[in-house]
Design a protein around this motif. Sequence first.
Motif, PDB file in Angstrom:
ATOM      1  N   ASP A 233     -59.019 -89.302   1.393  1.00 18.51           N
ATOM      2  CA  ASP A 233     -57.994 -90.124   2.052  1.00 18.51           C
ATOM      3  C   ASP A 233     -56.598 -89.579   1.759  1.00 18.51           C
ATOM      4  O   ASP A 233     -55.743 -89.507   2.654  1.00 18.51           O
ATOM      5  CB  ASP A 233     -58.086 -91.578   1.582  1.00 18.51           C
ATOM      6  CG  ASP A 233     -59.323 -92.300   2.095  1.00 18.51           C
ATOM      7  OD1 ASP A 233     -59.899 -91.835   3.102  1.00 18.51           O
ATOM      8  OD2 ASP A 233     -59.704 -93.319   1.489  1.00 18.51           O
TER       9      ASP A 233
ATOM     10  N   SER B 132     -67.563 -85.442   5.807  1.00 15.40           N
ATOM     11  CA  SER B 132     -68.261 -85.890   7.006  1.00 15.40           C
ATOM     12  C   SER B 132     -68.065 -87.385   7.240  1.00 15.40           C
ATOM     13  O   SER B 132     -67.850 -87.826   8.377  1.00 15.40           O
ATOM     14  CB  SER B 132     -69.751 -85.561   6.886  1.00 15.40           C
ATOM     15  OG  SER B 132     -70.475 -86.044   7.991  1.00 15.40           O
ATOM     16  N   ARG B 133     -68.123 -88.153   6.175  1.00 14.53           N
ATOM     17  CA  ARG B 133     -67.932 -89.605   6.311  1.00 14.53           C
ATOM     18  C   ARG B 133     -66.537 -89.949   6.811  1.00 14.53           C
ATOM     19  O   ARG B 133     -66.339 -90.951   7.506  1.00 14.53           O
ATOM     20  CB  ARG B 133     -68.216 -90.283   4.973  1.00 14.53           C
ATOM     21  CG  ARG B 133     -69.691 -90.278   4.600  1.00 14.53           C
ATOM     22  CD  ARG B 133     -69.936 -90.749   3.175  1.00 14.53           C
ATOM     23  NE  ARG B 133     -71.356 -90.797   2.870  1.00 14.53           N
ATOM     24  CZ  ARG B 133     -71.865 -90.862   1.640  1.00 14.53           C
ATOM     25  NH1 ARG B 133     -71.035 -90.883   0.586  1.00 14.53           N
ATOM     26  NH2 ARG B 133     -73.168 -90.902   1.455  1.00 14.53           N
ATOM     27  N   LEU B 134     -65.554 -89.113   6.459  1.00 17.69           N
ATOM     28  CA  LEU B 134     -64.183 -89.331   6.902  1.00 17.69           C
ATOM     29  C   LEU B 134     -63.950 -88.791   8.308  1.00 17.69           C
ATOM     30  O   LEU B 134     -62.936 -89.113   8.934  1.00 17.69           O
ATOM     31  CB  LEU B 134     -63.219 -88.648   5.922  1.00 17.69           C
ATOM     32  CG  LEU B 134     -61.727 -88.838   6.146  1.00 17.69           C
ATOM     33  CD1 LEU B 134     -61.320 -90.297   5.951  1.00 17.69           C
ATOM     34  CD2 LEU B 134     -60.922 -87.945   5.205  1.00 17.69           C
ATOM     35  N   GLY B 135     -64.871 -87.994   8.811  1.00 16.96           N
ATOM     36  CA  GLY B 135     -64.686 -87.360  10.115  1.00 16.96           C
ATOM     37  C   GLY B 135     -63.867 -86.088  10.033  1.00 16.96           C
ATOM     38  O   GLY B 135     -63.318 -85.639  11.041  1.00 16.96           O
ATOM     39  N   LEU B 136     -63.780 -85.497   8.832  1.00 10.74           N
ATOM     40  CA  LEU B 136     -63.026 -84.260   8.618  1.00 10.74           C
ATOM     41  C   LEU B 136     -63.961 -83.074   8.818  1.00 10.74           C
ATOM     42  O   LEU B 136     -64.950 -82.941   8.098  1.00 10.74           O
ATOM     43  CB  LEU B 136     -62.444 -84.249   7.203  1.00 10.74           C
ATOM     44  CG  LEU B 136     -61.712 -82.983   6.751  1.00 10.74           C
ATOM     45  CD1 LEU B 136     -60.471 -82.740   7.588  1.00 10.74           C
ATOM     46  CD2 LEU B 136     -61.351 -83.071   5.262  1.00 10.74           C
ATOM     47  N   PRO B 137     -63.688 -82.187   9.782  1.00 10.51           N
ATOM     48  CA  PRO B 137     -64.566 -81.026   9.982  1.00 10.51           C
ATOM     49  C   PRO B 137     -64.512 -80.101   8.783  1.00 10.51           C
ATOM     50  O   PRO B 137     -63.469 -79.950   8.122  1.00 10.51           O
ATOM     51  CB  PRO B 137     -63.999 -80.364  11.238  1.00 10.51           C
ATOM     52  CG  PRO B 137     -62.589 -80.838  11.328  1.00 10.51           C
ATOM     53  CD  PRO B 137     -62.568 -82.217  10.738  1.00 10.51           C
TER      54      PRO B 137
END
Length: 240
Positions: free
Chosen positions: A158, A186-191
């Motif tokens: 975060d 991945s859970r954060l949507g960060l590639p």
Amino acid sequence: MFEDFDALSFDCYGTLIDWEAGIADVLRPWARASGSSLSDEELLLAYADEEARVAREEPEMLYPFVLAAAFRATGAKLNIPVTDDDAARLGTSVPDWPAFPDSAAALKRLAEQFKLIILSNVDRQSFAGSNRRLGVDFDHIVTAQDVGSYKPAARNFDVLAEYADQQGLRLLHVAQSLFHDHVPASRLGLPSVWINRRHDRPGWGATPDPKVSVQPAGEFHSMADFAEAAVPNGSPGPMA
């Protein structure tokens, strides 16, 4: 496509710095002095879950003390005594851990095209010692000491994402550890891109089993291969 990104965030230990070699260089002579014939891999496997547990249970503890506590717990697990000197030796060893041979050149090449950021599970002083081995000035550094928690805690990612948003950066995360980095990213949507340093060895070594499936956007076996793909001949190219 790599041109979709203008900043790369890196895990340091396992990706740029060979933390397994550094830890094993302390654990091996300790084990041999007790008469143990455990291999480096067996020692790292015993150690991995203990470091992750201490970091999870003591999120504000500075990394040298996490290392020392994890070493003591590993000794208890293996029924091998760990002296205060043993524990201190591991706790202060981070600046001695070697960089992977391709790290400095790869970072220099990547810096031609991207801003470079560190997201690391250490303290500032320990990272400063490692940074001297990497040969680049990072544009931003986030350590566990800064955040007050250790990866894979969501808070670390975060903080990274908040910085990227404030700076208007399109961010790609680069790391070896599925457990510490790719699962929470991945859970954060960060590639993310996986630098699979252990591609030619079975098991997880000093990194705990992630226990969940995760699919990074790309996989490379070295930083050299990644840099070649990301900045071929000095210009951005497609993701492998």
